[in-house]
Structure formats: structure tokens, C-alpha cells
Design an enzyme around this catalytic site. Structure first.
Site, PDB file in Angstrom:
ATOM      1  NE  ARG A   1      53.954  36.955  42.289  1.00 46.23           N
ATOM      2  CZ  ARG A   1      52.404  37.050  42.995  1.00 46.23           C
ATOM      3  NH1 ARG A   1      52.380  36.400  43.897  1.00 46.23           N
ATOM      4  NH2 ARG A   1      51.756  37.922  42.697  1.00 46.23           N
TER       5      ARG A   1
ATOM      6  CB  SER B   1      53.156  45.904  36.268  1.00 42.69           C
ATOM      7  OG  SER B   1      52.351  44.856  36.832  1.00 42.69           O
TER       8      SER B   1
ATOM      9  CG  ASP C   1      50.970  46.745  39.015  1.00 42.19           C
ATOM     10  OD1 ASP C   1      50.553  47.502  38.186  1.00 42.19           O
ATOM     11  OD2 ASP C   1      51.810  46.987  39.777  1.00 42.19           O
TER      12      ASP C   1
END
Length: 900
Positions: free
Chosen positions: A522, A586, A640
């Protein structure tokens, strides 16, 4: 004139549909806990939970009490693929002194007959399981227990009503056992109707309804457990013995009962009881015909008005006479012969009229029976949510078997009333004795299966003591990872993030965020406003990362990421702006500062080459330079889990822990600087990214890893790594379930022992299916549909086992995750030096958010293992996107303060 007498016995299809609706309402009433006490149709749970699956085998005894004779049976069931069985029986009379005497005499008589049978068959040296067919209404609380509600038929034994008949039989058998006479284990109490269904179910696995139409009448069927409020639990199905003979005892059929029905009832041994049975069973139809003929004769319509002794004698006309007189193939000769034998001397017109009466009476019986059966079939179809259903009705009873027209009439009426059900009527072979043996065989199979299933799942049931050990080991690993000498050796890496503060509300501006952590990537534009109108606005676009890029070269991966960023900047019209950027990455990174992160090792299926040991921020900057279209200010590389903590910290200043429970599993928390030996300085706090997924890689939790965990680990992309994550994260739970299902199938406990091609496929059982299957709102029918989508053809029993396996695996995951989190909150409490800690945990991840039970079990476990900590769980709103922007904003704020 004859038709005038018979008109009330003629029932149109509209009337039958109305009877069907009335019976459906009575069924619902009988199934309800609150309404059952006043229901006439008692809907008795039989505790028979499974139909035969063809794998039953062994040697069984059965005894059958309820008819004019008592019978003992020896049944051999063969697991030969042909579902064959062998039945040897012996009948014994049931003298009046036994059927009308006291309970002790009755059960002693049964034990004596069984002893005689076993001696005849040379079985006294064997210990055999026994099924007890007891054809009277009983309230059961388990399969091998039943309290007699009331005697029916010609039985009136004293001292048995309201007592457990199995206990009485066992006491009688113990007298023989004391003398080493016989050794028998009573495993099941079975109603003859249930026995009929099970006998036919052995031959046809579609059979889920049993029907008796003989001297008595009754029906049973397989009901969904969630509808049976009389029995605990809502998984699976159970056979319900309707005891429909009492339908109408509350007046529900009064408008359909004729003057003849009322007269017959008043003359019976149980007036006002079993009114439906008195309208359809063979015990009463002959008497009904007699009463109609008597009145017609008195009014001069038959036999020249001469009333013979036969017409005045109750029980003189029997069902065998009615059946014989309806045998039209013989013309009127049978009718004339029977009536002459009763000293009635009929004319030809008399014979025609009597034959007509017999036909109308037996026709009404078949029609009423069809209406009630249609109600059961409709309920079965509705339970399955099918537009059209194919099923089998197992059937027994003298009226159905011996009457020349009854079966055909019943079949036709059922098909008219429920045209959406394709019904096969299967005559029971071997009767209720074989049925009792089949029930016993199924009970023994289920007990053996339960033992093997419990053994397979036992390692997943972690007692409190084991969870405390996991908590304490996690705490030790956390402490060890913070030490300078542990660097490079600790499995729980305890990585400093250089995030030294949480949001204070003054953050503002436009920020870019990148989020890489799974199969999607994203790019976000985040606008943060401060002050009274404090808010966060986000715009984002999702891009897929193809497998060939996830597992290609590092350069290809970062070029793909930069291409996605370029598309987003173009899309948002901000390509020329040099915005501060937070990069949510992450994967385990060792950071030397907030904008430097060296990849320790890939997880989650990534395997891009030339990345491990490299600074991911440098790799991103180089890819931006290669493209040479735009420039960005990369302020922070973010995990994350940290983003999750920061997002919740923006709403709640008490949030100092972040938890991810989704595809991966991880925790971060704010640690006192004085405890972080590898970072200079002792003042303030810094967020530590524990990377706890690798907990256990040193073997410290090997004692709780199962053979299934080892299989999943060995088949993964990173064998021997991330062992704790492989027991607690969504990426692996479905695969653990698949390994268990394969093992259970090999043991013959699932899918008829057949491992389908789809079950052999790694990764087919996604964790989203666990969440769907474990949903409390999901009926087993829907579970079966999910399994069918996966190419797994399951029975109802298979679905129950699959649901249980999913529950055990996800519960263990939540308990283990809770044990790890308890170690973290206890560390925070001791850091603060308080007796009681109030703290908030920011949480994200599909497992926590979407699984129906994971979050509850996790919270309960933390409370249990960290009783001095009051932990609030706060769902994060986009930790990896919004969180990255907030970390960037906090870093900018702290940087500006530092410059000042």
C-alpha cells in the site's frame, strides 16, 4: 347412505396439508425446553447421534421387548465393504403374568431368556455388548439410560414407570453374572422406531427417518442439535423419537375425529390417550370397522338389520380381516368367507359395502400417516435449506408389510403432500433387533473414535501450569534479548526501533506512508491536523506483489515498490512534492537509527535475494534514484507492530504495547532505556520490537510442539525458524488443521478414510476457513458447504470433527499468544514498580479481528496469567499506514525539538 356414514373419514389434500401444518407446530412445541412439558408430541431425544457409516464391525447381542413376543438376537456385523450382517434370533412368549405383573419379574424373565439364548448359541464364554430395544416412550438422558414415561400396547407392569429400565435390566443380569452365567455390557437403549431407521441406515446411508405402522405407530428422524433445547450442545444431529401416537391428545384433531373414533377411544384401556395412534394403527382399525358396521346394521343398511354376536363383540374384527377383505384380486370371495365365518351371512351388496368401509378406514390411516410424515420430511428439507431433497424412510410394521394396498397409498399421499422430496421407502430387514445391534455398533464405533480423536488432540490442550511455563520462558527470552552479550545469539531479537515517544496531539502536516508486509503493498497519503479539530485523513492505493517478485531479486522487489509509489503520486497529483515518508516494513530489522533498518531475515513467504543483511532504506533510496522521477524524505523505517501501538497511542496515551495477531504474530512495547544495553543512554523510553515469532527457535518450547507442528515447520519456506509464530499466527493455523485432518483420515476417523487430492494440497485450508467454520452462527450444513468448496465431501459427523479440530488449534494459538503477552505486561508492571498496572494494548491483525473466539480466549488468558495487570485491548485503525505516518510525524516533532 353408506357414503353418508363414511363421509367424515374422507380427507381432502387441503385437510391433510392442514394436519401436516398442525403436526409441524407440535414438533416445534415438543423440541422447546419451555413448551415440551405441555406438548403432546413429546419429541424425545434418543441420544443416537450418528447413522451407520459402514465401518461398524463386531459381534453384538440385542433383546427386543414390545410386541406379542420377546426376542433375543445375535448379530454379527462385517466390515467387508458390502455392509453385510448376520442375524440369529429366538422368540420367547410374553405371558400375561409377565406383561401385567411387577417390574422385578419382568426383568428377571428377560435375563432368563437371554441366558437361555446365549446357552443355545454357545455364547456364555464371551463378553458381548448388548442393545436393548424397548418399544415404549422413555425419556433418555444418555444412550444407555431411559426412564419409562408410560406403558402402551398391552403392557401394564407395576413399579416400572418413572424408573430407568436399563438399571432394572442390569440388576437382573447381575444375578446371572454373579454365578458366572453370562457377562453382558448394556451399551444402548433403543426404541423400535429408532432401531428401524438404523437398520435401514446400515443398508442405505441416506436413511434419516424411521417409521413404524403396525399394532402401534411412531416415527423418528435426525434433528439438528441446535433445535433440541432439551439437550446441551448445538453441534451435530440427534435422532428424535417423536412418539407421535399422542398427537391430538390435547384436542388438536377433535374436528377430524368421528363418532366412531370417540366410541373406540372410550372403550380402550387408555381413554383420551394415543388418539392419533387409534386413528391409524392396525391395533384399532379392525375395531373401527366393527363399530361402523354395527351402526350401519342397526340402521338396516347391512345384513338385513340383523346384529350378530360378532358385531357386538369387541375385537372380533381384526386387522387381518380388514386386509384380507381389501384384497380386490380375490373379488368378493374373501369378504364373503370372512363375514360368513363371523356368522354375518352377507349378500353381495353387503360384501361390496363392507369392502368399501374397510378401504375408506385404511385409506384414512394411510393419509393421516402420510400427513405427519410429510411434516417431518418438510422439516428435514428446511433444516438442510434445500429446495429439493432426496432421502430414505426406513419402515417396519405389520400394517405396512401385510396390507395389500397400504404401502402404495402411503407413498402416493406423501409424494402429493411433499412434491419437493424424492423419498425412497426401504423395508427394514431384521427389524428392531438388528437395529438395536446397529445402534450398539455405532455407539461402540463412536466411543472408539472419540478415544482416538482425544488422543490426537490432547497435545493441543495446554493446562494452566504449562501456560505459566511458556510465560516464564518468554519473560526470560525478553530479558536475554535486551543484553549486549545476547546480540547475534538471542532468538527473541528485542530490536530497538529508535521510536522514543508516542503521539502528544501536536503532530500535523502531510506524510507519505508505505506498507509492505504481505502479498499486497500500500501507498498512503496521510494528512494530520492538530489542535481542537485534531484529525487524520488518509488516501491510499493497494498494489499486488506477484509471487515471482516476492521470491525474485531484491532489486526487482524495490523497483516494483518504486513503480507503485510513482503511480500513486501521479494519481494524487503530488509528484513534485518532497514529502516526509514512513516505511512500514513488517519484517525483522536491526535498526541503528530511526531511518536505518538492516533486514535480519525474511518471513511470511518472502525470499527476495540480496536483501538479508542490507539496509532496506538504502535499497529504497537507490531504487528511487534509478527511476529518477521524484524524491522523498525517508524519515522512519517502521515495523507494523510499532505502527499499531502508535495508532492506538494517538487515541489513548496509556497505550504502550502493540500486538499483531494476523498473518504473522509479533509484539512491541515501550521499554526503559536503562534496560536496553545495546543502545547508549539511560533516560526515557524506546519502543522495542520483540520479533517474538522466533521464540522457541532455540528448542525451549519443544515440549509443547506436536508432530503436526513439526510437519508444518518442515514443509515451510524457513524450517526451524519462527516456531512460536508457526503455532500462533494465521498464516500457519490452517496448515496445522490440514495436517491433523490428514492424520485423522488415515486413522479412518474422517472422510471415510479417503484422503482427497484437495486435502493433499499444501495451503488449501486457509485461516479464513477456520474463522468461518468456528462461527457460532454457522450451522453444520454451512460447514459442510465450506468443506465441499475445498473439495472435501463430508458427512455431518465429519463436519463436527473438523469444527472441533479448528477450535482446538485456534484456542491453543490464542492461549499461547496470551501467555507471551502476559510476560510482556508483567515486565511493564515490574519496570514501573507498581502493585497494579493499568495499561492499554493496541491490537491489529485478521486473526484477532475476524476469528469468532480468538480475542476472547486471548484476553481471558492474559487475565489468568497476569492477574495484577488491568489490560485494555484497543483495536488499531490501520496501524501500518496511519501508524507509519504518526511515527514519521512524532520523529519530525522530536527532531525539530532537538534542533531547537
Amino acid at each position: 347412505q353408506v357414503d353418508r356414514y363414511l363421509y367424515p373419514l374422507l380427507l381432502s389434500d387441503d385437510v391433510l396439508l392442514d394436519v401436516m401444518a398442525r403436526f409441524q407446530a407440535e414438533m416445534v412445541k415438543g423440541l422447546g425446553r419451555d413448551t415440551n412439558p405441555t406438548a403432546t408430541v413429546k419429541m424425545l431425544p434418543s441420544f443416537v447421534r450418528s447413522l451407520p457409516d459402514g465401518s461398524e464391525k463386531g459381534e453384538f447381542l440385542a433383546v427386543d421387548l414390545g410386541g406379542s413376543q420377546f426376542r433375543a438376537h445375535q448379530v454379527k456385523v462385517f466390515d467387508d465393504g458390502r455392509q453385510s450382517s448376520q442375524l440369529e434370533s429366538k422368540s420367547y412368549p410374553t405371558p400375561k403374568e409377565v406383561t401385567q405383573g411387577n417390574g422385578a419379574e419382568l426383568f428377571d424373565y428377560i435375563a432368563d431368556c437371554l441366558s437361555d439364548f446365549m446357552e443355545t448359541r454357545n455364547l456364555k464364554h464371551k463378553k458381548l455388548p448388548l442393545g436393548f430395544t424397548f418399544s415404549f416412550p422413555c425419556r433418555q438422558t444418555k444412550l444407555e439410560e431411559g426412564v419409562l414415561l408410560a406403558w402402551t400396547k398391552h403392557f401394564r407392569v407395576r413399579g416400572v414407570q418413572d424408573t430407568d429400565v436399563v438399571s432394572s435390566l442390569r440388576r437382573a443380569l447381575q444375578k446371572h453374572q454373579a454365578s458366572s452365567d453370562i457377562d453382558v455390557d448394556v451399551l444402548a437403549l433403543v426404541n423400535d422406531t429408532v432401531g428401524t431407521m438404523m437398520t435401514c441406515g446400515y443398508d442405505d446411508q441416506r436413511c434419516e427417518v424411521g417409521l413404524i405402522i403396525g399394532t402401534g405407530t411412531n416415527a423418528c428422524y435426525m434433528e439438528e442439535m441446535r433445535h433440541i433445547s432439551l439437550v446441551e450442545g448445538d453441534e451435530g444431529r440427534m435422532c428424535i423419537n417423536t412418539e407421535w401416537g399422542a398427537f391430538g391428545d390435547d384436542g388438536a384433531l377433535d374436528d377430524l375425529r368421528t363418532e366412531f373414533d370417540r366410541e373406540l377411544d372410550l372403550g380402550s384401556v387408555n381413554p383420551g390417550k394415543q388418539l392419533f395412534e387409534k386413528m391409524i394403527s392396525s391395533l384399532y382399525l379392525g375395531e373401527l370397522v366393527r363399530l361402523i358396521l354395527l351402526k350401519m346394521t342397526k340402521e338396516g343398511l347391512l345384513f338385513n338389520g340383523k346384529v350378530s354376536t360378532a358385531l357386538l363383540t369387541k375385537g372380533k374384527i381384526e386387522m387381518k380381516h380388514v386386509s384380507a377383505m381389501e384384497n380386490y384380486k380375490e373379488g368378493l370371495s374373501n369378504t364373503k368367507e370372512i363375514l360368513t365365518g363371523l356368522n354375518l351371512f352377507p349378500s353381495e351388496e353387503d360384501c361390496v359395502a363392507v369392502q368399501h368401509v374397510c378401504t375408506i378406514v385404511s385409506f384414512r390411516s394411510a393419509n393421516l400417516c402420510a400427513a405427519a410424515l410429510a411434516a417431518i420430511l418438510t422439516r428435514l428439507r428446511d433444516n438442510k435449506k434445500l429446495l429439493r431433497m432426496r432421502t430414505t424412510v426406513g419402515i417396519d410394521g405389520g400394517l405396512y408389510k401385510t396390507h395389500p394396498k397400504y404401502a402404495k397409498r402411503l407413498h402416493k399421499a406423501v409424494r402429493r403432500l411433499v412434491p419437493t422430496c424424492d423419498v425412497r421407502f426401504l423395508l427394514s430387514a431384521g427389524g428392531s433387533g438388528r437395529g438395536a445391534a446397529v445402534v450398539t455398533a455405532v455407539a461402540r464405533r463412536l466411543a472408539a473414535q472419540r478415544r482416538r480423536l482425544d488422543a490426537a488432540l490432547a497435545p493441543f490442550l495446554l493446562p494452566p501450569g504449562t501456560l505459566r511455563e511458556v510465560r516464564d520462558k518468554m519473560r526470560a527470552e525478553l530479558e536475554y534479548g535486551l543484553k549486549r552479550e545476547a546480540q547475534g545469539k538471542a532468538t527473541v531479537k528485542m530490536l530497538p526501533t529508535y521510536v522514543c515517544g508516542t503521539p502528544d496531539g501536536t503532530e500535523k502536516g502531510k506524510f507519505l506512508a508505505l506498507d509492505l508486509g504481505g502479498t499486497n503493498f500500500r501507498v498512503l497519503l496521510v494528512k494530520i491536523k492538530s489542535g481542537r479539530r485534531r484529525s487524520v485523513q488518509m488516501y491510499n492505493k493497494i498494489f499486488a506483489i506477484p509471487l515471482e517478485i516476492m521470491q525474485g531479486t531484491g532489486e526487482e522487489l524495490f523497483d516494483h515498490i518504486v513503480q507503485c509509489i510513482a503511480e500513486f503520486l501521479e494519481y494524487m497529483g503530488i509528484k513534485g512534492a518532497r514529502l516526509p515518508l514512513g516505511f512500514t516494513f513488517s519484517f525483522p530489522c536491526r535498526q541503528a537509527s530511526i531511518d536505518k533498518g538492516t533486514l535480519v531475515g525474511w518471513t511470511k513467504g518472502f525470499k527476495a535475494t540480496d536483501c538479508e543483511g542490507e539496509d532496506v532504506v538504502d535499497m529504497l533510496r537507490e531504487a528511487i534514484r534509478r527511476r529518477n522521477e521524484f524524491d522523498l524524505d525517508i524519515v522512519a523505517v517502521v515495523n507494523d507492530t510499532v505502527g499499531t501501538m502508535m495508532t492506538c497511542g494517538y487515541e489513548d496515551p496509556n497505550c504502550e504495547i502493540g500486538l499483531i495477531a494476523g498473518t504473522g504474530s509479533n509484539v512491541c512495547y515501550m521499554e526503559d532505556m536503562k534496560n536496553i544495553e545495546i543502545v547508549e543512554g539511560n533516560e526515557g523510553k524506546m519502543c522495542i520490537n520483540t520479533e517474538w515469532g522466533a521464540f522457541g527457535d532455540n528448542g525451549c518450547i519443544d515440549s509443547i510442539r506436536t508432530k503436526y507442528d513439526r510437519e508444518v515447520d518442515e514443509g515451510s519456506l524457513n524450517p526451524g525458524k519462527q516456531r512460536y509464530e508457526k503455532m500462533t499466527s494465521g498464516m500457519y493455523l490452517g496448515e496445522i488443521v490440514r495436517q491433523i485432518l490428514i492424520d485423522l483420515t488415515k486413522q479412518g476417523l474422517l472422510f471415510r478414510g479417503h484422503i482427497s487430492e484437495s486435502l493433499r494440497k499444501r495451503g488449501i485450508f486457509e485461516t479464513k476457513f477456520l474463522s468461518q467454520i468456528e462461527s457460532d452462527r454457522l450451522a453444520l450444513l454451512q460447514v459442510r458447504r465450506i468443506l465441499q468448496q475445498l473439495g472435501l465431501d463430508s458427512t455431518c459427523e465429519d463436519s463436527i470433527i473438523v469444527k472441533e479440530v479448528c477450535g482446538v488449534v485456534s484456542r491453543r494459538a490464542a492461549r499461547l499468544c496470551g501467555a507471551g503477552l502476559a510476560a510482556v505486561v508483567e515486565k511493564k508492571r515490574e519496570n514501573q514498580g507498581v502493585e497494579r498496572l493499568q495499561i492499554t494494548v493496541g491490537v491489529d491483525g485478521t486473526l484477532y479481528k475476524l476469528h469468532p473466539h480468538f480475542s476472547t480466549v486471548l484476553r481471558e488468558t492474559v487475565k489468568e496469567l497476569a492477574p495484577q495487570c488491568d489490560v485494555t485491548f484497543m483495536l488499531s485503525e490501520d496501524g501500518s499506514g496511519k501508524g507509519a505516518a504518526l511515527i514519521t510525524a512524532v520523529a519530525k516533532r522530536l527532531h525539530n525539538i532537538g534542533q531547537k
